[in-house]
Scaffold this motif. Structure first.
Motif, PDB file in Angstrom:
ATOM      1  N   VAL A  42       0.868  -1.184   0.000  1.00 11.87           N
ATOM      2  CA  VAL A  42       0.000   0.000   0.000  1.00 11.87           C
ATOM      3  C   VAL A  42       0.902   1.231   0.000  1.00 11.87           C
ATOM      4  CG1 VAL A  42      -1.779   1.295   1.219  1.00 11.87           C
ATOM      5  CG2 VAL A  42      -1.810  -1.213   1.247  1.00 11.87           C
ATOM      6  N   GLU A  60      -7.764   6.207   3.439  1.00 17.48           N
ATOM      7  CA  GLU A  60      -8.599   5.583   2.428  1.00 17.48           C
ATOM      8  C   GLU A  60      -8.806   4.104   2.765  1.00 17.48           C
ATOM      9  OE1 GLU A  60     -10.085   7.064  -0.071  1.00 17.48           O
ATOM     10  OE2 GLU A  60      -9.268   9.035   0.401  1.00 17.48           O
ATOM     11  N   ASP A  62      -8.063   1.208   1.374  1.00 16.08           N
ATOM     12  CA  ASP A  62      -6.965   0.241   1.329  1.00 16.08           C
ATOM     13  C   ASP A  62      -6.033   0.395   2.530  1.00 16.08           C
ATOM     14  OD1 ASP A  62      -6.085   2.711   0.468  1.00 16.08           O
ATOM     15  OD2 ASP A  62      -4.818   1.934  -1.146  1.00 16.08           O
ATOM     16  N   SER A  63      -5.749   1.638   2.902  1.00 21.08           N
ATOM     17  CA  SER A  63      -4.902   1.890   4.059  1.00 21.08           C
ATOM     18  C   SER A  63      -5.607   1.505   5.351  1.00 21.08           C
ATOM     19  CB  SER A  63      -4.510   3.369   4.113  1.00 21.08           C
ATOM     20  OG  SER A  63      -3.832   3.766   2.950  1.00 21.08           O
ATOM     21  N   GLU A  66      -5.382  -2.236   6.108  1.00 22.07           N
ATOM     22  CA  GLU A  66      -4.050  -2.658   6.542  1.00 22.07           C
ATOM     23  C   GLU A  66      -3.702  -2.115   7.921  1.00 22.07           C
ATOM     24  OE1 GLU A  66      -2.276  -4.925   5.377  1.00 22.07           O
ATOM     25  OE2 GLU A  66      -3.482  -5.251   3.585  1.00 22.07           O
ATOM     26  N   ARG A 108     -18.457  -5.252  -1.242  1.00 18.96           N
ATOM     27  CA  ARG A 108     -17.091  -4.829  -0.998  1.00 18.96           C
ATOM     28  C   ARG A 108     -17.083  -3.726   0.050  1.00 18.96           C
ATOM     29  NH1 ARG A 108     -19.049  -0.175  -1.748  1.00 18.96           N
ATOM     30  NH2 ARG A 108     -19.395   0.699  -3.796  1.00 18.96           N
TER      31      ARG A 108
END
Length: 241
Positions: A42, A60, A62-63, A66, A108
């Protein structure tokens, strides 16, 4: 409307709390975050990460995923402050725990538009185009949701519980999935006859007939007719701090 500055500041406080719990150093933690995210593929700039830590922006999707995996906290807590903090703690968000009943392969995590109740009524007829909408009017959804999902800000107190139990007071943000299957007992968004706006109620059944019931007993129960349209199922919620 949602106070974006307050949401960003609250996210920053929780991020620092999670970093403290994980033993991440106080000085230079932005570098540590950058290094970890890069190690899992990422890529974010140090400037972007600095904004998360300073309460100027929210990570965001994706971050966020993680960060939660790394710091061992629930996404609902880190992003919105919805307890519990840890995955292994007892869940008290019934809708979130019921998400497993939704067909996940078509769902999602991601951002959905925060729309008005009039727009929600129109959404029943056709999916509106919000791709060019103000980016500050998009919220990250903490639960799986279809690509047609959206968010609404609760108005009034018809879904406020005057006693103990689940409650959705004015200002609460709810996430709606038009593609999720609905059943008796679900919280739903419906468009009732003779109005262009949508309404938020509980879907109930009695003697073979279906109704829309508010949580607040001071409001009337609405009988579902052929003209009533169920627009979607409420799959998650949070109360802005």
């Amino acid at each position: 409307m949602v106070d974006k500055n307050s949401l960003r500041a609250a996210f920053s406080e929780r991020l620092h709390e999670a970093l403290n719990d994980a033993g991440v150093r106080s000085r230079g933690r932005g570098v540590d975050i950058h290094r970890h995210l890069k190690s899992v593929g990422v890529i974010k700039t140090t400037q972007a990460i600095s904004k998360w830590l300073n309460g100027e922006a929210i990570a965001e999707a994706d971050s966020m995923v993680e960060l939660c995996r790394w710091l061992k906290v629930r996404r609902e807590w880190l992003e919105y402050g919805v307890m519990p903090k840890k995955e292994n703690e007892e869940r008290d968000n019934r809708e979130t725990s019921n998400v497993s009943n939704v067909r996940r392969m078509h769902h999602r995590f991601g951002k959905v538009p925060l729309i008005s109740w009039v727009q929600a009524g129109a959404w029943c007829e056709a999916i509106l185009n919000f791709e060019a909408h103000d980016p500050d009017m998009w919220l990250s959804c903490p639960v799986p949701i279809s690509s047609q999902g959206y968010a609404l800000k609760v108005l009034g107190d018809s879904m406020t519980n005057p006693g103990p139990g689940r409650s959705y007071p004015a200002g609460c943000i709810i996430f709606v999935d038009p593609e999720a299957e609905t059943k008796t007992g679900d919280r739903v968004i419906a468009r009732v006859p003779r109005t262009n706006e949508a309404t938020f109620k509980i879907l109930v059944e009695d003697a073979g007939r279906q109704y829309l019931r508010p949580i607040n007993p001071q409001y009337p129960i609405i009988e579902i007719t052929e003209e009533t349209h169920i627009c979607g199922k409420v799959v998650g919620s949070f109360m802005p701090e």
